[in-house]
Design a protein around this motif. Structure first.
Motif, PDB file in Angstrom:
ATOM      1  N   THR A   1      -8.448   0.216  -4.303  1.00 31.82           N
ATOM      2  CA  THR A   1      -8.076   0.909  -3.073  1.00 31.82           C
ATOM      3  C   THR A   1      -8.953   0.519  -1.882  1.00 31.82           C
ATOM      4  OG1 THR A   1      -9.518   2.767  -3.668  1.00 31.82           O
ATOM      5  CG2 THR A   1      -7.200   2.891  -4.355  1.00 31.82           C
TER       6      THR A   1
ATOM      7  N   ALA B   1       0.831  -1.208   0.000  1.00 31.40           N
ATOM      8  CA  ALA B   1       0.000   0.000   0.000  1.00 31.40           C
ATOM      9  C   ALA B   1       0.866   1.258   0.000  1.00 31.40           C
ATOM     10  CB  ALA B   1      -0.921  -0.007   1.220  1.00 31.40           C
TER      11      ALA B   1
ATOM     12  N   TYR C   1      -4.128   4.172   0.835  1.00 32.46           N
ATOM     13  CA  TYR C   1      -5.133   4.094  -0.225  1.00 32.46           C
ATOM     14  C   TYR C   1      -6.106   5.276  -0.176  1.00 32.46           C
ATOM     15  CZ  TYR C   1      -3.524  -0.563  -1.484  1.00 32.46           C
ATOM     16  OH  TYR C   1      -2.763  -1.634  -1.923  1.00 32.46           O
TER      17      TYR C   1
ATOM     18  N   MET D   1      -4.390   7.998  -1.939  1.00 33.14           N
ATOM     19  CA  MET D   1      -4.419   7.727  -3.373  1.00 33.14           C
ATOM     20  C   MET D   1      -5.756   8.112  -3.975  1.00 33.14           C
ATOM     21  SD  MET D   1      -2.418   4.107  -3.906  1.00 33.14           S
ATOM     22  CE  MET D   1      -2.967   4.090  -5.615  1.00 33.14           C
ATOM     23  N   GLU D   2      -6.840   7.783  -3.282  1.00 33.49           N
ATOM     24  CA  GLU D   2      -8.173   8.133  -3.775  1.00 33.49           C
ATOM     25  C   GLU D   2      -8.335   9.650  -3.878  1.00 33.49           C
ATOM     26  OE1 GLU D   2     -10.850   6.305  -1.068  1.00 33.49           O
ATOM     27  OE2 GLU D   2     -10.838   4.360  -2.078  1.00 33.49           O
TER      28      GLU D   2
ATOM     29  N   TYR E   1       1.291   4.067  -3.043  1.00 31.93           N
ATOM     30  CA  TYR E   1       1.122   5.511  -2.827  1.00 31.93           C
ATOM     31  C   TYR E   1       2.372   6.258  -3.286  1.00 31.93           C
ATOM     32  CZ  TYR E   1       1.280   9.971  -0.440  1.00 31.93           C
ATOM     33  OH  TYR E   1       1.427  11.310  -0.184  1.00 31.93           O
TER      34      TYR E   1
END
Length: 291
Positions: free
Chosen positions: A213, A110, A196, A199-200, A114
């Motif tokens: 994610t 994860a 995550y 990232m979103e 990122y």
């Protein structure tokens, strides 16, 4: 030190056989999918990148969980633990190492994703190798502590596999559990969720994120959460109030992790998916090389 013993009361032969069959299916499924993932990394040059090294570490850890399940399945089908006291300690240690490595490797993947998608600098080999080395060294050290006296390995309720003993619920177990859980369960979940989520936020405006994610964090919570709740209950209350059959459920759920992770991280990745098919189809591999 644990000693071989008969199956506990409350389990019939058919129930033991059913558990053995479930473990066997989980073990073979996890081994097959993760072996294909590992093979694709070895055979496909395009996959030999720092980011995919983290996925490879996860596949190795999940393969270890599946091997541990295979031993438990064999013992359950035999309806007894045939490997003696030292075998129980070895089985518990190996299972704990690979379980911790799987959880921490998920967090490493994860963070790596990122870093790859949301920062200007690419993940380099030194960082990836150091991260993998730290995950496995840390997991090994934590798993070795019960062998040294902080915590203890013993049989699970069925008596055909071994894990961290939670039956006593004494200060030794409680102190080890809360310390270990913070660094090897809560912290990895926090890293996974935050990575995550960031990232979103960063990639969601430009469209759909290139990776799933949601599933990684859910896998950690849903597959390892029941085990964590069982151990937490054992630390604060009398675990004998929970039926033995119900105590076996978290172990069976946790053994699905290798299959779920392989589907998400390997089959869910177009590049890894293509690498697997290249390994399975020599003609396609030759065609891709010509192109």
């Amino acid at each position: 030190m644990a000693e071989s013993r008969a199956l506990p009361t409350g389990f019939g032969e058919l129930e033991v056989l059913a558990v053995g069959m479930v473990l066997l299916v989980e073990a073979l499924s996890g081994l097959s999918l993760n072996s294909l993932t590992i093979l694709s990394f070895c055979k496909t040059p395009e996959l030999r990148t720092p980011n995919h090294l983290l996925v490879l570490s996860l596949a190795l850890a999940d393969s270890g969980i599946s091997l541990n399940a295979l031993v438990a399945a064999t013992s359950s089908l035999l309806r007894r633990w045939p490997y003696g006291s030292e075998g129980c300690q070895a089985h518990g240690f190996q299972g704990f190492v690979t379980a911790l490595a799987s959880i921490c490797s998920s967090a490493a993947v994860a963070w790596g994703r990122y870093h790859h998608y949301c920062t200007r600098s690419r993940l380099d080999w030194n960082t990836a190798v150091s991260l993998v080395f730290f995950v496995w060294l840390s997991s090994t050290c934590w798993a070795a502590l019960p062998l040294l006296g902080w915590g203890h390995y013993d049989y699970e309720p069925l008596g055909t596999c071994c894990t961290l003993d939670y039956s006593k619920g004494d200060r030794n177990f409680t102190s080890f559990l809360f310390t270990m859980a913070f660094f090897n369960f809560l912290l990895p979940i926090f890293i996974t969720v935050i990575s995550y989520r960031l990232m979103e936020q960063k990639l969601g405006k430009a469209g759909r994120p290139p990776v799933n994610t949601v599933l990684p964090a859910r896998t950690l919570l849903l597959c390892w959460g029941p085990y964590a709740l069982l151990y937490l209950y054992a630390a604060i209350a009398d675990v004998t109030s929970i039926p033995l059959k119900l105590q076996m459920v978290p172990a069976l759920i946790a053994k699905t992790v290798p299959t779920v992770n392989a589907i998400n991280y390997a089959l869910g990745s177009e590049m890894v998916h293509r690498g697997i098919w290249q390994c399975l189809s020599p003609q396609r591999r030759e065609r891709d090389r010509e192109q």
